[in-house]
Design a protein around this motif. Structure first.
Motif, PDB file in Angstrom:
ATOM      1  N   ARG A   1      18.505  14.157  -1.006  1.00  0.00           N
ATOM      2  CA  ARG A   1      17.351  13.583  -1.683  1.00  0.00           C
ATOM      3  C   ARG A   1      16.126  14.474  -1.529  1.00  0.00           C
ATOM      4  N   LYS A   2      15.223  14.375  -2.497  1.00  0.00           N
ATOM      5  CA  LYS A   2      14.018  15.217  -2.501  1.00  0.00           C
ATOM      6  C   LYS A   2      12.822  14.514  -1.891  1.00  0.00           C
ATOM      7  N   LYS A   3      12.820  13.169  -1.889  1.00  0.00           N
ATOM      8  CA  LYS A   3      11.718  12.421  -1.324  1.00  0.00           C
ATOM      9  C   LYS A   3      12.270  11.275  -0.496  1.00  0.00           C
ATOM     10  N   LEU A   4      11.410  10.677   0.332  1.00  0.00           N
ATOM     11  CA  LEU A   4      11.848   9.596   1.213  1.00  0.00           C
ATOM     12  C   LEU A   4      10.751   8.554   1.321  1.00  0.00           C
ATOM     13  N   LEU A   5      11.150   7.263   1.191  1.00  0.00           N
ATOM     14  CA  LEU A   5      10.244   6.139   1.379  1.00  0.00           C
ATOM     15  C   LEU A   5      10.432   5.569   2.775  1.00  0.00           C
ATOM     16  N   LEU A   6       9.330   5.332   3.486  1.00  0.00           N
ATOM     17  CA  LEU A   6       9.389   4.819   4.849  1.00  0.00           C
ATOM     18  C   LEU A   6       9.085   3.316   4.859  1.00  0.00           C
ATOM     19  N   VAL A   7       9.364   2.689   6.002  1.00  0.00           N
ATOM     20  CA  VAL A   7       9.201   1.241   6.098  1.00  0.00           C
ATOM     21  C   VAL A   7       7.750   0.804   5.987  1.00  0.00           C
ATOM     22  N   ASP A   8       6.794   1.705   6.290  1.00  0.00           N
ATOM     23  CA  ASP A   8       5.380   1.335   6.194  1.00  0.00           C
ATOM     24  C   ASP A   8       4.830   1.596   4.795  1.00  0.00           C
ATOM     25  N   ASN A   9       5.733   1.834   3.829  1.00  0.00           N
ATOM     26  CA  ASN A   9       5.407   2.015   2.412  1.00  0.00           C
ATOM     27  C   ASN A   9       4.779   3.375   2.093  1.00  0.00           C
ATOM     28  N   SER A  10       4.774   4.276   3.055  1.00  0.00           N
ATOM     29  CA  SER A  10       4.390   5.649   2.742  1.00  0.00           C
ATOM     30  C   SER A  10       5.645   6.430   2.348  1.00  0.00           C
ATOM     31  N   TYR A  11       5.455   7.523   1.642  1.00  0.00           N
ATOM     32  CA  TYR A  11       6.590   8.351   1.265  1.00  0.00           C
ATOM     33  C   TYR A  11       6.182   9.813   1.323  1.00  0.00           C
ATOM     34  N   LEU A  12       7.197  10.693   1.443  1.00  0.00           N
ATOM     35  CA  LEU A  12       6.908  12.107   1.616  1.00  0.00           C
ATOM     36  C   LEU A  12       7.957  12.954   0.922  1.00  0.00           C
ATOM     37  N   SER A  13       7.601  14.177   0.680  1.00  0.00           N
ATOM     38  CA  SER A  13       8.511  15.143   0.074  1.00  0.00           C
ATOM     39  C   SER A  13       9.364  15.796   1.154  1.00  0.00           C
ATOM     40  N   LEU A  14      10.643  15.988   0.850  1.00  0.00           N
ATOM     41  CA  LEU A  14      11.554  16.636   1.792  1.00  0.00           C
ATOM     42  C   LEU A  14      11.843  18.087   1.411  1.00  0.00           C
ATOM     43  N   THR A  15      11.079  18.613   0.499  1.00  0.00           N
ATOM     44  CA  THR A  15      11.282  20.008   0.070  1.00  0.00           C
ATOM     45  C   THR A  15      10.406  20.980   0.846  1.00  0.00           C
ATOM     46  N   GLN A  16       9.747  20.500   1.890  1.00  0.00           N
ATOM     47  CA  GLN A  16       8.882  21.370   2.675  1.00  0.00           C
ATOM     48  C   GLN A  16       9.713  22.324   3.539  1.00  0.00           C
TER      49      GLN A  16
ATOM     50  N   ASP B   1       0.847  -1.195   0.000  1.00  0.00           N
ATOM     51  CA  ASP B   1       0.000   0.000   0.000  1.00  0.00           C
ATOM     52  C   ASP B   1       0.882   1.245   0.000  1.00  0.00           C
ATOM     53  N   TYR B   2       1.481   1.543  -1.143  1.00  0.00           N
ATOM     54  CA  TYR B   2       2.309   2.730  -1.268  1.00  0.00           C
ATOM     55  C   TYR B   2       1.412   3.958  -1.381  1.00  0.00           C
ATOM     56  N   HIS B   3       1.728   5.014  -0.591  1.00  0.00           N
ATOM     57  CA  HIS B   3       0.958   6.254  -0.681  1.00  0.00           C
ATOM     58  C   HIS B   3       1.802   7.404  -0.133  1.00  0.00           C
ATOM     59  N   GLU B   4       1.508   8.581  -0.590  1.00  0.00           N
ATOM     60  CA  GLU B   4       2.304   9.763  -0.232  1.00  0.00           C
ATOM     61  C   GLU B   4       1.675  10.510   0.941  1.00  0.00           C
ATOM     62  N   LEU B   5       2.565  10.974   1.876  1.00  0.00           N
ATOM     63  CA  LEU B   5       2.138  11.808   2.998  1.00  0.00           C
ATOM     64  C   LEU B   5       2.307  13.272   2.588  1.00  0.00           C
ATOM     65  N   THR B   6       1.286  14.070   2.803  1.00  0.00           N
ATOM     66  CA  THR B   6       1.323  15.457   2.327  1.00  0.00           C
ATOM     67  C   THR B   6       1.136  16.491   3.442  1.00  0.00           C
ATOM     68  N   GLY B   7       1.014  16.054   4.711  1.00  0.00           N
ATOM     69  CA  GLY B   7       0.802  16.998   5.801  1.00  0.00           C
ATOM     70  C   GLY B   7       2.061  17.787   6.139  1.00  0.00           C
ATOM     71  N   THR B   8       1.934  18.776   7.047  1.00  0.00           N
ATOM     72  CA  THR B   8       3.068  19.589   7.499  1.00  0.00           C
ATOM     73  C   THR B   8       3.753  18.913   8.681  1.00  0.00           C
ATOM     74  N   PRO B   9       5.067  18.632   8.594  1.00  0.00           N
ATOM     75  CA  PRO B   9       5.751  17.902   9.663  1.00  0.00           C
ATOM     76  C   PRO B   9       5.965  18.758  10.910  1.00  0.00           C
ATOM     77  N   GLN B  10       6.003  18.080  12.088  1.00  0.00           N
ATOM     78  CA  GLN B  10       6.408  18.679  13.356  1.00  0.00           C
ATOM     79  C   GLN B  10       7.508  17.812  13.962  1.00  0.00           C
ATOM     80  N   LEU B  11       8.493  18.448  14.652  1.00  0.00           N
ATOM     81  CA  LEU B  11       9.648  17.731  15.179  1.00  0.00           C
ATOM     82  C   LEU B  11       9.539  17.548  16.691  1.00  0.00           C
ATOM     83  N   ILE B  12       9.879  16.319  17.163  1.00  0.00           N
ATOM     84  CA  ILE B  12      10.002  16.008  18.590  1.00  0.00           C
ATOM     85  C   ILE B  12      11.322  15.255  18.754  1.00  0.00           C
ATOM     86  N   VAL B  13      12.197  15.702  19.680  1.00  0.00           N
ATOM     87  CA  VAL B  13      13.526  15.117  19.847  1.00  0.00           C
ATOM     88  C   VAL B  13      13.613  14.390  21.183  1.00  0.00           C
TER      89      VAL B  13
END
Length: 1007
Positions: free
Chosen positions: A443-458, A394-406
């Motif tokens: 890289r401009k995009k990233l694939l995650l282990v759960d088969n979702s991917y997102l843009s890194l140009t945000q 189930d490949y699909h793209e994430l399009t939301g705005t990221p938030q960081l927690i360290v």
């Protein structure tokens, strides 16, 4: 037989005029055209050869039958028990005209030409037959070697050979009586369809030159031909090449028993199922077997248009394998149109659709985007069928705005914590590790282990760019996002960027302490807490030594490595011994106590034992003095029952596997400049030794260039700095990068090393030391000496100046010449004995000073890098009757020589600079003479600090003897440059210098 009599010649100009002309040219009349029979084949002078054909029934061995032949001649009267194969072997014509086997076989045919008086051309044909038969198969020895089987003749050159045999008169004979062997022109294997009112029957048909033969009494010759046979009366064998290569299905139709499946007598389809057959089964069947209807009782449907089947196989590790294959009858124009539509729909990252090309595999993000975006477009194209193999992710793209927690989580790896940066997008938590790696690699995009991917140009990721520019060079971040305990400033950067931080307890304790040191205590002497001195310490620590001890305890308790870099003579060994006593009395864990390992130069090992006995008598200290092979004792035995084991760098290197296997509480590297060469085996071993705590002890952490500092931190604080290459770019070549000013870079470097390096100069503890006066004695060369020096200088200048453009390639030659000039500056006889009578102004000046020193009851250390020059000084001392001690690298009883000077009353100690640069405490002397300068200030400082150190009660006088207007003055200038490098990085904010360059060497050679 004799030729027939020539016929009468026709009249000139008659209808047979052309015949007469031919007869005149050839000198003979034409005979009746005849073909040679088997009985007439070959020439009369030599023995004719033939090829014997035999149908052989295979009889494989069993447990009950393991002897005898593996095949016998097939018979029409015996029940068939094995597969039939067509064998051939060479035979000879006997005097009676019959074909006989004689002694000739395939294995010896190559040697029978003269023995059997064979026909030369026929013999050559048989010699070619064997290698062509075996071209694609190994040669087997033993079973049934008399026969070769044409069933296994994979090369279609068989038909060329048989045609050539007919031309050469080679007979083709059968082993059955009167059997006839013929070679046909063409053969075909197909299914013939007959439709009746009851059913549709498809029967296998074998046709050779238009004549049908039973498929049960036939076999395939590789993929290129067939043979049919008849046994019994009128035995016959016929061979023929197939019109087209035989498919596996066609070959399976031939034969009757054994390893071939028996051919079906006919495929019968009931009348009510004929339409289903034509619709569902006929298209695939006709691609495997030709199907005809000889009686035209059925009309087959036309072939469907070609379909491009796109097989998409989903494989592990987010990989997708792409195959393209045509189905249906080929139609070039239709295929071109389909391929054009497909390649227009494919993204640039995919390989173009090409059924003739190898399989393409996409991995990671390209696989995800292809599956998610491209496959739906391809499936909608006419003439394309997408066939999925495996479970589609189930490949699909994430399009939301990221938030960081360290966050930070402790790991098993020493000095490292997992940096748990969590990115929240579309309500889900995304680990930052792969995001950081992708950002670091641009890289401009990233694939995650759960088969979702997102843009890194945000925009949110743009805030990390400056941090990644520095941190992406750390090799450990490639395999997992971790932050080193030593990288306190890097943690601060993350805190500034994150929306939220959650620190691990031990991380907060370790890094918090370092941050306190870094931010609030520039001299790194104020520690989180005061620490009582260990019980049994037989020494009174000065304030700076107490601070050093507490700093070491702080590192030890938090599992942090560091460098104790106090100036020579300030008691580093005492501070370390105090730490070891504390660690033994207050173990960090409840696990069985392991000893500490101290690695030191060979000459210093005994000093460690003596200092430990003096200051920490409660410590159980042992020493390794030879390798395991030499001593006959294992390292484990020698480490048994001790708190501290001292060994030399040489033994550590030779027996490293044993040291690695034992397990230690910590590693102490004394005189750590021994591991400053990052390419050496010794450095690699010190870096690889798996211990929870490492400490480097050296008064000269930086001698020639900053990479020496990097090398030592790579051992004690792995991960503090990036790779050597990146470190060089960041700090050694700031002008090339033009990213930051030199002052900014040097401040950044000092900020990084300050919490993990403790360095106090003698200026800090000046009140604890007597005065030290240094003086440079500039000495003019004797005129004769001057003339010799200038002559050599000009010669070396001419030789070397042309080599400066490639200093690295010519470094050995350059330094050889520089060494020659340095020796000439001292004494001309060091270069050539013919100059022995030339006065040595420097030795004269030395003894002018030394005579007075000795007369007043002082004691002096005399250093030189050249043992040959020390020998000249020793000869003058002998001539004056002045007693002295002598130490260089060849001295075998080093402790005895040192003790002789310390306890005796010899006023002079001659020491080579290399042998006496460390491990000596000679406060008995109060004068130091440096006979020859070197551009490494640390070497000279080490020599001086043999006497100007804690324990000295008198003023120390230092004299540097420099030959005027020689290379020695240039060396002095370079030494100042090197000193500024040390000061810039370790002591103050001056702009640091580079390593020794070609321009530096040119300066040495200037007049």
């Amino acid at each position: 037989m004799p030729p027939a009599a020539p016929p009468p010649r026709p009249a000139a100009g008659g209808t047979a005029g052309w015949k007469s002309a031919v007869e005149a040219l050839t000198g003979q009349t034409p005979a009746e055209p005849t073909l040679p029979t088997i009985a007439e084949a070959g020439d009369g002078a030599r023995t004719a050869m033939g090829l014997l054909f035999e149908l052989r029934e295979q009889t494989p061995r069993t447990n009950d039958r393991w002897r005898g032949a593996t095949a016998v001649r097939a018979s029409a009267t015996r029940a068939r028990a094995g597969a039939i194969r067509l064998g051939v072997r060479p035979v000879l014509r006997s005097d009676s005209g019959k074909w006989v086997k004689s002694t000739i076989t395939w294995s010896n045919v190559g040697y029978q030409l003269n023995r059997q008086n064979l026909n030369v051309e026929q013999h050559r044909w048989f010699c070619q037959f064997v290698p062509l038969h075996r071209v694609d198969r190994p040669v087997y020895n033993g079973q049934d070697t008399e026969w070769l089987y044409l069933d296994e003749f994979e090369s279609p050159l068989l038909w060329h050979l048989l045609a050539e045999a007919q031309r050469l008169g080679i007979g083709l004979a059968g082993s059955h009586k009167d059997a006839v062997v013929t070679v046909g022109a063409t053969a075909s294997v197909l299914l013939d369809a007959v439709l009746t009112a009851e059913d549709l029957t498809l029967s296998p048909v074998l046709s050779i030159d238009g004549h049908r033969h039973p498929v049960g009494d036939a076999g395939a010759l590789g993929e290129h031909g067939v043979y049919a046979y008849r046994l019994g009366v009128d035995a016959a064998i016929v061979l023929a090449p197939s019109i087209e290569p035989l498919s596996p299905e066609q070959r399976r139709l031939l034969g009757s028993t054994g390893d071939r499946a028996a051919p079906a007598p006919g495929l019968v389809v009931p009348a009510g199922e004929v339409d289903e057959f034509l619709r569902e089964y006929y298209p695939s069947l006709r691609r495997s077997l030709p199907i005809t209807s000889a009686d035209a009782s059925i009309a087959f449907p036309p072939p469907p248009p070609p379909v491009l089947v796109h097989t998409v196989s989903f494989e592990p590790k987010q990989a997708v394998r792409l195959d393209w294959q045509w189905q249906g009858d080929r139609d070039e124009q239709a295929e071109v149109e389909v391929l054009d539509r497909v390649n227009t729909a494919l993204p640039d990252l995919s390989a173009p659709a090409d059924p003739a090309a190898p399989t393409v595999t996409l991995k990671g993000l390209p696989a995800a985007e292809y599956t998610d975006q491209t496959l739906p477009r391809l499936d909608a194209i006419p003439g394309v069928r997408v066939q999925l193999v495996g479970e589609k992710p189930d490949y699909h793209e994430l399009t939301g705005t990221p938030q960081l927690i360290v966050t930070t989580v402790e790991t098993e790896k020493r000095d490292w914590f997992d940096l748990g940066v969590i990115v929240k997008i579309d309500g889900r938590s995304v680990p930052f590790n792969p995001i950081f790696t992708a950002l670091a690699k641009g890289r401009k995009k990233l694939l995650l282990v759960d088969n979702s991917y997102l843009s890194l140009t945000q925009p949110v990721f743009d805030r990390l760019r400056e941090l990644i520019e520095e941190a992406r060079a750390l090799a450990e971040w490639e395999t997992g996002l971790r932050i080193n305990r030593h990288q306190a400033s890097l943690w601060s950067d993350f805190e500034d960027l994150a929306d939220k931080t959650e620190q691990a307890v031990s991380w907060r304790a370790a890094v918090g302490g370092l941050l306190q040191l870094e931010r609030g205590h520039a001299d790194a002497t104020a520690l989180p807490r005061a620490t009582p001195l260990p019980a049994g310490l037989n020494a009174t620590l000065r304030p700076y030594q107490l601070a050093g001890f507490e700093w070491l305890v702080f590192l030890w308790e938090h599992g942090l490595g560091g460098i104790l870099a106090d100036d020579m003579g300030l008691g580093k060994t005492l501070q370390v011994l105090a730490l070891l006593s504390h660690a033994v009395q207050h173990p960090a864990t409840a696990e069985p106590r392991r000893p500490f390992l101290v690695v030191a130069p060979t000459s210093v090992v005994s000093n460690w034992l003596a200092e430990a006995a003096r200051f920490t008598p409660g410590l159980r200290v042992g020493a390794v003095t030879s390798t395991q092979a030499t001593s006959g004792r294992s390292l484990a035995d020698q480490a048994q029952g001790v708190d501290v084991l001292v060994t030399s760098y040489a033994l550590f290197r030779l027996d490293f596997a044993a040291y690695q296997a034992h397990g230690w509480a910590g590693l102490i590297l004394d005189e750590a400049q021994f591991v400053k060469n990052r390419t050496s085996q010794l450095h690699r071993f010190a870096r690889d030794l798996d211990v929870p705590f490492k400490l480097a002890v050296t008064g000269t952490p930086l001698e020639n260039n900053l990479l020496e500092l990097w090398a030592q931190f790579a051992i004690v604080a792995p991960g503090l700095f990036p790779s050597a290459r990146r470190f060089t770019e960041e700090y050694l070549r700031p002008a090339e990068r033009k990213v930051r000013s030199q002052r900014e870079l040097i401040e950044r470097l000092r900020r990084r090393i300050r919490p993990l390096m403790l360095r106090r100069t003698k200026d800090v503890v000046a009140r604890d030391l007597p005065a030290k006066q240094e003086q440079v004695l500039r000495i003019d060369l004797d005129p004769e000496h001057r003339e010799i020096y200038d002559t050599f200088l000009q010669r070396e200048r001419q030789k070397l100046l042309g080599l400066m453009d490639d200093l690295e390639a010519n470094r050995f030659i350059v330094f050889r010449s520089i060494t020659l000039l340095r020796m000439l500056s001292l004494d001309a006889s060091l270069v050539d004995e013919q100059y022995a009578a030339v006065p040595s102004s420097k030795l004269d000046a030395l003894f002018e000073q030394l005579d007075e020193v000795v007369a007043e009851g002082h004691r002096a250390l005399i250093f030189s890098q050249f043992t040959s020059y020390l020998a000249l000084a020793a000869a003058r001392l002998d001539a004056r009757g002045v007693r002295y001690s002598y130490l260089d690298g060849s001295t075998t009883d080093r402790p005895g020589v040192i003790d002789e000077f310390k306890t005796g009353d010899a006023p002079v100690f001659l020491i080579s600079l290399k042998a006496g640069g460390f491990g000596l405490n000679l406060t008995e002397a109060d004068y130091v003479f440096l006979l020859d300068p070197w551009w490494n200030p640390a070497s000279e400082s080490q020599a001086i600090d043999r006497t100007h150190r804690i324990g000295q009660t008198r003023n120390v006088m230092v004299y540097r003897l420099v030959a005027a207007d020689t290379i020695e003055e240039k060396v002095m200038a370079l030494k100042e440059t090197k000193a500024r490098l040390v000061e810039a990085v370790l002591d103050d904010d001056a702009v640091f210098a580079a390593a020794l360059t070609a321009d530096d060497i040119r300066g040495l050679l200037e007049p």
